[in-house]
Scaffold this active site. Structure first.
Site, mmCIF file in Angstrom:
data_model
loop_
_atom_site.group_PDB
_atom_site.id
_atom_site.type_symbol
_atom_site.label_atom_id
_atom_site.label_comp_id
_atom_site.label_asym_id
_atom_site.label_seq_id
_atom_site.Cartn_x
_atom_site.Cartn_y
_atom_site.Cartn_z
ATOM 1 N N GLU A 167 0.851 -1.189 0.000
ATOM 2 C CA GLU A 167 0.000 0.000 0.000
ATOM 3 C C GLU A 167 0.887 1.239 0.000
ATOM 4 O O GLU A 167 0.420 2.350 0.175
ATOM 5 C CB GLU A 167 -0.995 -0.019 1.173
ATOM 6 C CG GLU A 167 -0.355 -0.033 2.537
ATOM 7 C CD GLU A 167 -0.743 1.170 3.360
ATOM 8 O OE1 GLU A 167 -1.930 1.408 3.534
ATOM 9 O OE2 GLU A 167 0.171 1.880 3.820
ATOM 10 N N CYS B 238 -3.343 -4.695 3.999
ATOM 11 C CA CYS B 238 -2.264 -5.559 4.499
ATOM 12 C C CYS B 238 -2.207 -6.922 3.843
ATOM 13 O O CYS B 238 -1.385 -7.751 4.225
ATOM 14 C CB CYS B 238 -2.384 -5.724 6.004
ATOM 15 S SG CYS B 238 -2.178 -4.182 6.893
ATOM 16 N N HIS C 170 -2.171 -12.550 10.141
ATOM 17 C CA HIS C 170 -1.789 -11.143 10.025
ATOM 18 C C HIS C 170 -1.592 -10.571 11.434
ATOM 19 O O HIS C 170 -2.334 -10.895 12.353
ATOM 20 C CB HIS C 170 -2.869 -10.358 9.263
ATOM 21 C CG HIS C 170 -2.599 -8.887 9.261
ATOM 22 N ND1 HIS C 170 -1.381 -8.383 8.886
ATOM 23 C CD2 HIS C 170 -3.362 -7.831 9.623
ATOM 24 C CE1 HIS C 170 -1.419 -7.068 9.006
ATOM 25 N NE2 HIS C 170 -2.602 -6.700 9.449
#
Ligand code: ZN
Lengths: 130, 349
Positions: free
Chosen positions: B80, B112, B234
């Site tokens: 990103e 993400c 994550h």
């Protein structure tokens, strides 16, 4: 400041450390040349320079050219790569008090400079402590 | 058979401790250290960005793969924080590793989880027989607005994976993706910092999608949490992955080897992929390893891998992730950090 065209022409050297090695006498030209200064041969093969070496000389730049002002003070050194080729470049990620001749370094891909906020970004090699 | 043939990690050398950030904003440091389980985070040097870190991680992946980069038929960079708004990071990466010109390249974005998106594409092209090898990188130099809770965790790092048919070190056993429209975190065009939905980022976003993908892949592969050696989720902070693991039926010992966030921060697209590299570093042949990414917006990709004998041969061919994380660090104070991250507005030259 180099133009985008010149930067583009130098990509094989800046990104991949491509050099020319004389097929007759083994002389390594970086950047590559057309004629070998040693034996006048025109036959070269493309090789990649070693990615590690040691600092043989360095200095700290405190009054840099304007496009490097934000980076000052920074270290510039001459490094003898493990294949014997001597290469000049910035030495980064290294506190100045740890800089010394003989320091083992390796090559990393970094931003060299930016043409302001809107221009192109120049990438290339720098040295970091190995 | 398709699988990973090489992997590599890159983490910048600079770090900032959360005390430094909390001190500047008058925040309670314990709520970050104890509440979110973060102690420090990586900081990119001023001459590093998503592209430079992607190149270094990819070079390490190529070393482990032991392949000719010209055989890489696809290069995908998920991030990103692509340095250019228009000009793919993958073009510079492909050129730097020597994969040009016979290569397909695209940049991906999905908060993400952009890294695992690239992995899914590279894997699928290899599986379809379109390419011999495919390279996927998750890399970010993520930024949080000054004083925002995100500023305590937004970090920098990259992980690279090469997929192929031969020389496999981790076979892909199963994949699963889970996606919905959930506005938990976003950044509009021309905005420098992202916005997020505060507590809304938890249950309907992170937990729902990871649990959905985690349960989905285990059902698809007909396995239970106890069949899996290590699991990576994550890691936006230290709390979430431990909690979601518990909800899915995993033990701490299965999660901890890949849990890097406490001393690394959240490397966004690099987050769960870096955890995967750290887990590969210690995995043994036959181990089943599960990774479930999460990207706001929102979605999760899950991959189930089975390690092969080859992992033992390639582990030591490039720096290991935990060694890189613990390796020589340079701590910076908030002022230096703000300068490095261009948070200080200078006069026009
Ligand atoms: Zn010659």
């Amino acid at each position: 400041m180099p133009t985008p065209a010149r930067y583009w022409r130098e990509i094989p050297q800046r990104y991949r450390l491509e050099a020319g090695r004389c097929r007759r006498c083994g002389f390594i030209a970086f950047p590559p040349r057309l004629i070998c200064p040693g034996c006048r041969s025109r036959e070269f093969e493309i090789i990649k320079l070693a990615e590690e070496g040691r600092v043989i000389s360095y200095t700290i730049i405190r009054v840099p050219p304007h496009q490097f002002v934000d980076q000052a003070p920074y270290a510039v050194g001459i490094v003898e790569l493990d294949d014997g080729v001597k290469l000049m470049g910035q030495i980064v990620d290294c506190p100045f008090e740890e800089l010394r001749t003989g320091l083992r370094v390796r090559i990393e891909f970094r931003k060299i400079m930016e043409e302001g906020e809107a221009g192109i970004i120049y990438y290339g090699y720098k040295f970091v402590p190995a | 058979m398709v699988g990973i043939v090489g992997y590599g990690a890159y983490i910048p050398r600079y770090r900032i401790k959360v005390d430094q950030i909390a001190g500047v904003w008058g925040a309670d440091v314990q709520s970050y250290r104890k509440g979110l389980l973060v102690e420090e985070k990586s900081v990119p040097a001023p001459d590093q960005d998503t592209i430079t870190m992607a190149v270094e991680a990819s070079k390490r992946a190529i070393k482990r793969a032991g392949i000719d980069p010209r055989e890489i038929g696809a290069v995908y960079v998920g991030s990103e924080s692509h340095p250019y708004a228009v000009k793919p990071s993958g073009t510079v990466l492909a050129e730097a590793i020597g994969a040009c010109p016979e290569v397909h390249t695209a940049d991906l974005e999905f908060a993400c989880k952009a890294g695992t998106e690239g992995m899914y594409l590279a894997m699928s092209l290899v599986k379809a027989g379109e390419i011999k090898y495919g390279l996927a990188v998750g890399a970010d130099t993520s930024q949080g607005a000054p004083g925002d809770p995100l500023e305590y965790t937004t970090a920098a790092g990259a992980a690279a994976f090469i997929f192929g048919h031969d020389k496999i070190l981790a076979e892909v056993v199963e994949t699963y993706s889970y996606t919905t429209d959930t506005p938990d975190f976003w950044r509009r065009e021309y905005q420098y910092y992202p916005r997020h939905g505060g507590r809304f980022t938890g249950d309907p976003a992170y937990f729902k999608h990871i649990i959905g993908a985690g349960r989905g892949i285990m059902a698809k592969a007909a396995i239970k949490p106890e069949d899996i050696k290590y699991v990576i989720f994550h890691q936006p902070n230290g709390k979430f992955p431990l909690r979601v693991g518990e909800l899915l039926g995993f033990k701490k010992e299965q999660i901890e080897p890949g849990l890097l966030v406490t001393y690394l921060g959240n490397t966004y697209s690099g987050s769960s992929p870096l955890g995967l590299t750290a887990t590969f570093d210690i995995a043994k042949p036959g181990d089943l390893i599960l990774i479930v990414s999460f990207g706001s917006g929102a979605g999760s990709d899950a991959f189930l891998f089975r390690m092969t004998e080859r992992i033992e041969e390639v582990k030591d061919l490039a720096p290991k992730t935990r060694e890189t994380l613990e390796g020589p660090k340079v701590y910076v104070d908030y002022g230096t950090y703000a300068k490095f991250r261009k948070k200080i507005r200078k006069a026009n030259e």
